[in-house]
Structures are given as C-alpha cells and as structure tokens.
Design a protein around this motif. Sequence first.
Motif, PDB file in Angstrom:
ATOM      1  N   SER A  85      33.834  21.878 -69.131  1.00 57.32           N
ATOM      2  CA  SER A  85      33.749  22.559 -70.425  1.00 57.32           C
ATOM      3  C   SER A  85      35.136  23.000 -70.896  1.00 57.32           C
ATOM      4  O   SER A  85      36.028  23.265 -70.087  1.00 57.32           O
ATOM      5  CB  SER A  85      32.833  23.780 -70.311  1.00 57.32           C
ATOM      6  N   GLY A  86      35.295  23.084 -72.197  1.00 54.58           N
ATOM      7  CA  GLY A  86      36.562  23.548 -72.770  1.00 54.58           C
ATOM      8  C   GLY A  86      36.895  24.963 -72.346  1.00 54.58           C
ATOM      9  O   GLY A  86      38.057  25.280 -72.087  1.00 54.58           O
ATOM     10  N   VAL A  87      35.894  25.825 -72.242  1.00 57.39           N
ATOM     11  CA  VAL A  87      36.148  27.212 -71.883  1.00 57.39           C
ATOM     12  C   VAL A  87      36.687  27.313 -70.453  1.00 57.39           C
ATOM     13  O   VAL A  87      37.590  28.113 -70.181  1.00 57.39           O
ATOM     14  CB  VAL A  87      34.884  28.092 -72.096  1.00 57.39           C
ATOM     15  N   LEU A  88      36.175  26.496 -69.549  1.00 56.97           N
ATOM     16  CA  LEU A  88      36.680  26.533 -68.172  1.00 56.97           C
ATOM     17  C   LEU A  88      38.068  25.911 -68.084  1.00 56.97           C
ATOM     18  O   LEU A  88      38.956  26.447 -67.415  1.00 56.97           O
ATOM     19  CB  LEU A  88      35.708  25.831 -67.225  1.00 56.97           C
ATOM     20  N   LYS A  89      38.280  24.818 -68.785  1.00 55.87           N
ATOM     21  CA  LYS A  89      39.618  24.205 -68.792  1.00 55.87           C
ATOM     22  C   LYS A  89      40.639  25.167 -69.375  1.00 55.87           C
ATOM     23  O   LYS A  89      41.754  25.307 -68.860  1.00 55.87           O
ATOM     24  CB  LYS A  89      39.587  22.887 -69.582  1.00 55.87           C
ATOM     25  N   ASN A  90      40.268  25.876 -70.436  1.00 57.47           N
ATOM     26  CA  ASN A  90      41.155  26.876 -71.032  1.00 57.47           C
ATOM     27  C   ASN A  90      41.514  27.953 -70.008  1.00 57.47           C
ATOM     28  O   ASN A  90      42.681  28.345 -69.877  1.00 57.47           O
ATOM     29  CB  ASN A  90      40.481  27.498 -72.259  1.00 57.47           C
ATOM     30  N   ALA A  91      40.518  28.440 -69.275  1.00 62.40           N
ATOM     31  CA  ALA A  91      40.769  29.474 -68.265  1.00 62.40           C
ATOM     32  C   ALA A  91      41.713  28.958 -67.186  1.00 62.40           C
ATOM     33  O   ALA A  91      42.635  29.677 -66.753  1.00 62.40           O
ATOM     34  CB  ALA A  91      39.446  29.932 -67.651  1.00 62.40           C
ATOM     35  N   LEU A  92      41.513  27.729 -66.760  1.00 61.91           N
ATOM     36  CA  LEU A  92      42.393  27.163 -65.737  1.00 61.91           C
ATOM     37  C   LEU A  92      43.803  26.967 -66.277  1.00 61.91           C
ATOM     38  O   LEU A  92      44.786  27.120 -65.532  1.00 61.91           O
ATOM     39  CB  LEU A  92      41.813  25.858 -65.196  1.00 61.91           C
ATOM     40  N   ASP A  93      43.922  26.641 -67.568  1.00 59.85           N
ATOM     41  CA  ASP A  93      45.260  26.547 -68.162  1.00 59.85           C
ATOM     42  C   ASP A  93      45.969  27.902 -68.109  1.00 59.85           C
ATOM     43  O   ASP A  93      47.151  27.978 -67.773  1.00 59.85           O
ATOM     44  CB  ASP A  93      45.180  26.030 -69.596  1.00 59.85           C
ATOM     45  N   TRP A  94      45.259  28.979 -68.430  1.00 63.70           N
ATOM     46  CA  TRP A  94      45.846  30.317 -68.319  1.00 63.70           C
ATOM     47  C   TRP A  94      46.230  30.604 -66.868  1.00 63.70           C
ATOM     48  O   TRP A  94      47.286  31.180 -66.597  1.00 63.70           O
ATOM     49  CB  TRP A  94      44.873  31.387 -68.816  1.00 63.70           C
ATOM     50  N   ALA A  95      45.371  30.220 -65.924  1.00 68.14           N
ATOM     51  CA  ALA A  95      45.614  30.517 -64.513  1.00 68.14           C
ATOM     52  C   ALA A  95      46.739  29.678 -63.927  1.00 68.14           C
ATOM     53  O   ALA A  95      47.305  30.047 -62.896  1.00 68.14           O
ATOM     54  CB  ALA A  95      44.330  30.294 -63.717  1.00 68.14           C
ATOM     55  N   SER A  96      47.064  28.571 -64.560  1.00 61.89           N
ATOM     56  CA  SER A  96      48.069  27.659 -64.011  1.00 61.89           C
ATOM     57  C   SER A  96      49.494  28.156 -64.190  1.00 61.89           C
ATOM     58  O   SER A  96      50.425  27.538 -63.685  1.00 61.89           O
ATOM     59  CB  SER A  96      47.932  26.277 -64.648  1.00 61.89           C
ATOM     60  N   ARG A  97      49.665  29.226 -64.904  1.00 61.76           N
ATOM     61  CA  ARG A  97      50.990  29.730 -65.229  1.00 61.76           C
ATOM     62  C   ARG A  97      51.348  30.924 -64.368  1.00 61.76           C
ATOM     63  O   ARG A  97      50.470  31.706 -64.040  1.00 61.76           O
ATOM     64  CB  ARG A  97      51.037  30.123 -66.709  1.00 61.76           C
ATOM     65  N   PRO A  98      52.568  31.130 -63.992  1.00 62.69           N
ATOM     66  CA  PRO A  98      53.693  30.215 -64.159  1.00 62.69           C
ATOM     67  C   PRO A  98      53.562  29.018 -63.215  1.00 62.69           C
ATOM     68  O   PRO A  98      53.011  29.141 -62.123  1.00 62.69           O
ATOM     69  CB  PRO A  98      54.911  31.068 -63.814  1.00 62.69           C
ATOM     70  N   ALA A  99      54.081  27.903 -63.659  1.00 63.11           N
ATOM     71  CA  ALA A  99      53.985  26.672 -62.890  1.00 63.11           C
ATOM     72  C   ALA A  99      54.507  26.882 -61.468  1.00 63.11           C
ATOM     73  O   ALA A  99      55.509  27.564 -61.262  1.00 63.11           O
ATOM     74  CB  ALA A  99      54.772  25.563 -63.584  1.00 63.11           C
ATOM     75  N   ASN A 100      53.804  26.328 -60.521  1.00 61.57           N
ATOM     76  CA  ASN A 100      54.133  26.406 -59.091  1.00 61.57           C
ATOM     77  C   ASN A 100      54.102  27.818 -58.511  1.00 61.57           C
ATOM     78  O   ASN A 100      54.499  28.024 -57.377  1.00 61.57           O
ATOM     79  CB  ASN A 100      55.475  25.743 -58.793  1.00 61.57           C
ATOM     80  N   ALA A 101      53.658  28.784 -59.280  1.00 61.60           N
ATOM     81  CA  ALA A 101      53.532  30.153 -58.771  1.00 61.60           C
ATOM     82  C   ALA A 101      52.287  30.812 -59.357  1.00 61.60           C
ATOM     83  O   ALA A 101      52.238  32.034 -59.494  1.00 61.60           O
ATOM     84  CB  ALA A 101      54.780  30.957 -59.112  1.00 61.60           C
ATOM     85  N   SER A 102      51.287  30.017 -59.687  1.00 64.17           N
ATOM     86  CA  SER A 102      50.092  30.563 -60.324  1.00 64.17           C
ATOM     87  C   SER A 102      49.214  31.257 -59.291  1.00 64.17           C
ATOM     88  O   SER A 102      49.352  31.028 -58.093  1.00 64.17           O
ATOM     89  CB  SER A 102      49.302  29.433 -61.006  1.00 64.17           C
ATOM     90  N   PRO A 103      48.281  32.091 -59.750  1.00 59.00           N
ATOM     91  CA  PRO A 103      47.368  32.745 -58.813  1.00 59.00           C
ATOM     92  C   PRO A 103      46.428  31.761 -58.108  1.00 59.00           C
ATOM     93  O   PRO A 103      45.778  32.129 -57.143  1.00 59.00           O
ATOM     94  CB  PRO A 103      46.580  33.727 -59.680  1.00 59.00           C
ATOM     95  N   LEU A 104      46.395  30.513 -58.561  1.00 64.52           N
ATOM     96  CA  LEU A 104      45.548  29.522 -57.902  1.00 64.52           C
ATOM     97  C   LEU A 104      46.311  28.618 -56.935  1.00 64.52           C
ATOM     98  O   LEU A 104      45.709  27.797 -56.252  1.00 64.52           O
ATOM     99  CB  LEU A 104      44.811  28.671 -58.939  1.00 64.52           C
ATOM    100  N   LYS A 105      47.614  28.786 -56.845  1.00 61.51           N
ATOM    101  CA  LYS A 105      48.387  27.977 -55.906  1.00 61.51           C
ATOM    102  C   LYS A 105      47.950  28.341 -54.486  1.00 61.51           C
ATOM    103  O   LYS A 105      48.006  29.495 -54.078  1.00 61.51           O
ATOM    104  CB  LYS A 105      49.886  28.219 -56.074  1.00 61.51           C
ATOM    105  N   GLY A 106      47.472  27.350 -53.760  1.00 57.47           N
ATOM    106  CA  GLY A 106      47.020  27.563 -52.395  1.00 57.47           C
ATOM    107  C   GLY A 106      45.647  28.210 -52.275  1.00 57.47           C
ATOM    108  O   GLY A 106      45.147  28.399 -51.173  1.00 57.47           O
TER     109      GLY A 106
END
Length: 181
Positions: A85-106
């Motif tokens: 869904s667009g809403v989930l992809k949008n949330a993951l885009d927010w979570a992906s920042r900052p690149a290589n240091a996001s809260p989802l890294k690892g």
Amino acid sequence: MKKVRLAGISGSLRSGSHNTAILQTLQERLADGVELSLFSLADLPLYNSDLELVELPPAVAAFRRALQEADGLVLCSPEYNGGTSGVLKNALDWASRPANASPLKGKHVLIISSSPAFTGGARAHAHLRDTLASMLSRVVVHPPVVVAGVHEKVKEGRFVDEPNIQFALGAVAALVAELRP
C-alpha cells in the motif's frame, strides 16, 4: 528473561482493515514475554525531504521513536496493484532516513501480506522484502506469511482462520528467536 517488544504496523488505514484485524488477533495470542504494540500510520504526512531540514513533523518523530524502541517489527500489508500500500511505503520512506543510519537499519522484521486473491498478497510481500533490503533491515528467516482469501478469514473484525493464525504465530516465534541471544 527480558520482554521482547515488537511494533506492529498495518498497511491499511481502513476502519475495517483485515490487516489490522490480523495484527490484533496476533497481539492477543502472543507467548508470554512478548509484547506487540500497534502503531497507526494515519497521521504521517506524505514524505517530503524538505520537512526534514528544520524539525521533523511530530507524527514522524513519534513513528521513528517507536521503531527505535522496538526490538523487532511486524508489518501486515494488503496488496494494492501488485505491490504494498502507498501508506506503508510512505511510512517506510520516512523510516529510511537518514540513509544508512535509519531506525530500521539492522532491525528484525516479519512481513505478513494479505489479499482476497488466492496469492495472499505475495507480490506485496516481495515488494516489502526488496524495500526492507535496501534499508538494511533483517527480514525474518521463515516461509512467507501470506493470507489468501482474507475477506473470508476475518469475521466481525477478528481474524478467525486457525491454521493461518498458528502459522503466523510460528513466524512471530521465529522473529522472537532471532532477537533473543
């Protein structure tokens, strides 16, 4: 033994969401020592990197904080037009920042997908797996949890298909096993 704290995110904002019903059912049936807190995406604005320059919108800051504080993540997504869904992809885009240091890294993540179709949202599942890989997340090692014919497996707001519930609980157990030393 330390309690395992999981964040659950539904990829649907609909009030009668099948994905939210799946997460709520899992939440009620988790093993002792495991907690699943559901986080709504309803207040997240559309991703705009200009909004990161000064101060994050409060909903985004709260979302990132919830991800950081969780030991692991359970995503439950519908399949829309062959993807998540667009809403989930949008949330993951927010979570992906900052690149290589996001809260989802690892971060260890379990993906669940659903669809009224017989494929159970397999394409959304694959889409999320690719997205999470690019964010350096660790998708749980378990056969994919896909809920086919979901519209027949959620009754009165409850996920009622016991074989699917048990399979999903097994996947949550696999996620928890990856989190515990």
